[in-house]
Write an enzyme that holds these catalytic residues in place. Structure first.
Site, PDB file in Angstrom:
ATOM      1  N   ASP A 166       0.809  -1.211   0.000  1.00 42.20           N
ATOM      2  CA  ASP A 166       0.000   0.000   0.000  1.00 42.20           C
ATOM      3  C   ASP A 166       0.851   1.274   0.000  1.00 42.20           C
ATOM      4  O   ASP A 166       2.049   1.243   0.257  1.00 42.20           O
ATOM      5  CB  ASP A 166      -1.038  -0.016   1.135  1.00 42.20           C
ATOM      6  CG  ASP A 166      -0.446   0.203   2.517  1.00 42.20           C
ATOM      7  OD1 ASP A 166       0.205   1.235   2.725  1.00 42.20           O
ATOM      8  OD2 ASP A 166      -0.667  -0.646   3.401  1.00 42.20           O
ATOM      9  N   TYR A 167       0.220   2.371  -0.323  1.00 44.33           N
ATOM     10  CA  TYR A 167       0.862   3.660  -0.569  1.00 44.33           C
ATOM     11  C   TYR A 167       1.784   4.078   0.568  1.00 44.33           C
ATOM     12  O   TYR A 167       2.878   4.610   0.345  1.00 44.33           O
ATOM     13  CB  TYR A 167      -0.246   4.697  -0.790  1.00 44.33           C
ATOM     14  CG  TYR A 167       0.189   6.101  -1.099  1.00 44.33           C
ATOM     15  CD1 TYR A 167       0.874   6.404  -2.268  1.00 44.33           C
ATOM     16  CD2 TYR A 167      -0.138   7.151  -0.236  1.00 44.33           C
ATOM     17  CE1 TYR A 167       1.248   7.707  -2.569  1.00 44.33           C
ATOM     18  CE2 TYR A 167       0.226   8.463  -0.529  1.00 44.33           C
ATOM     19  CZ  TYR A 167       0.921   8.730  -1.697  1.00 44.33           C
ATOM     20  OH  TYR A 167       1.276  10.021  -1.990  1.00 44.33           O
TER      21      TYR A 167
END
Length: 197
Positions: free
Chosen positions: A42-43
């Site tokens: 994830d980011y």
């Protein structure tokens, strides 16, 4: 024979090559045509991301049926007691069901590259590190697991996927390996780490 790229995905970078919102993407650190990520990170998470142009290899790495264990170094708020650690080891109930048992151990603060920007931490706040290995890949799973035991994740670094490890790669660096054997065997020795200029 397949070529696999091991990339240290930096903090606040998408696990893809384009974005219509102007966020950082993989194109900024690796420019190899036709490759795709085998799974996601994830980011706001950092660490190991595997990429290749071999669709069958992507499937074998990312499909949950093949159970490639994923290991994370997790900086959390506070210091979990044995009850909290054992809960993660046995499995915890999240909104999407019970997690599989995880391998969990306490870590002394590992030698990792300082994050930019650094985590927000008030003076006197206690933090600690865990190493967590899971055999499934639900969305933001490790973050939700540590929140469940009341120790929210502050920083998350994936250090291994199966036999592949992050060692030797700074954020934004990558190396490639040529696989001559089936996935279940250990990959060949990595070439020198390279950074896109």
């Amino acid at each position: 024979m397949s070529t696999l790229y091991l990339l240290h995905k930096p903090y606040r970078m998408l696990s893809q090559f384009s974005d219509d919102q102007g966020r950082a993407t993989l194109k900024e650190v690796i420019d190899k045509p036709g490759i795709y990520a085998a799974g996601r990170l994830d980011y706001e998470s950092e660490g190991l991301l595997l990429l290749t142009d071999d669709g069958q290899l992507i499937h074998r790495i990312s499909d949950p049926k093949h159970k490639q264990p994923k290991t994370y170094w997790v900086q959390i708020e506070g210091e979990p007691n044995d009850t909290a650690i054992n809960a993660l080891r046995k499995g915890v109930m999240l909104k999407d069901g019970m997690t599989r048992p995880a391998q969990v151990r306490r870590l002394t603060a590992p030698a990792v590259t300082p994050r930019e920007p650094p985590i927000r931490q008030r003076a006197g706040d206690r933090v600690s590190w865990l190493e967590i290995t899971i055999n499934e890949g639900r969305n933001r799973q490790v973050r939700r697991m540590t929140a469940h035991i009341d120790h929210p994740t502050l920083r998350l670094i994936r250090v291994a996927i199966g036999a592949w490890r992050l060692e030797g790669l700074a954020p934004g660096q990558w190396r490639c390996e040529t696989l001559h054997a089936p996935l279940k065997r250990r990959p060949s020795s990595p070439r020198a780490a390279r950074r896109r200029s």
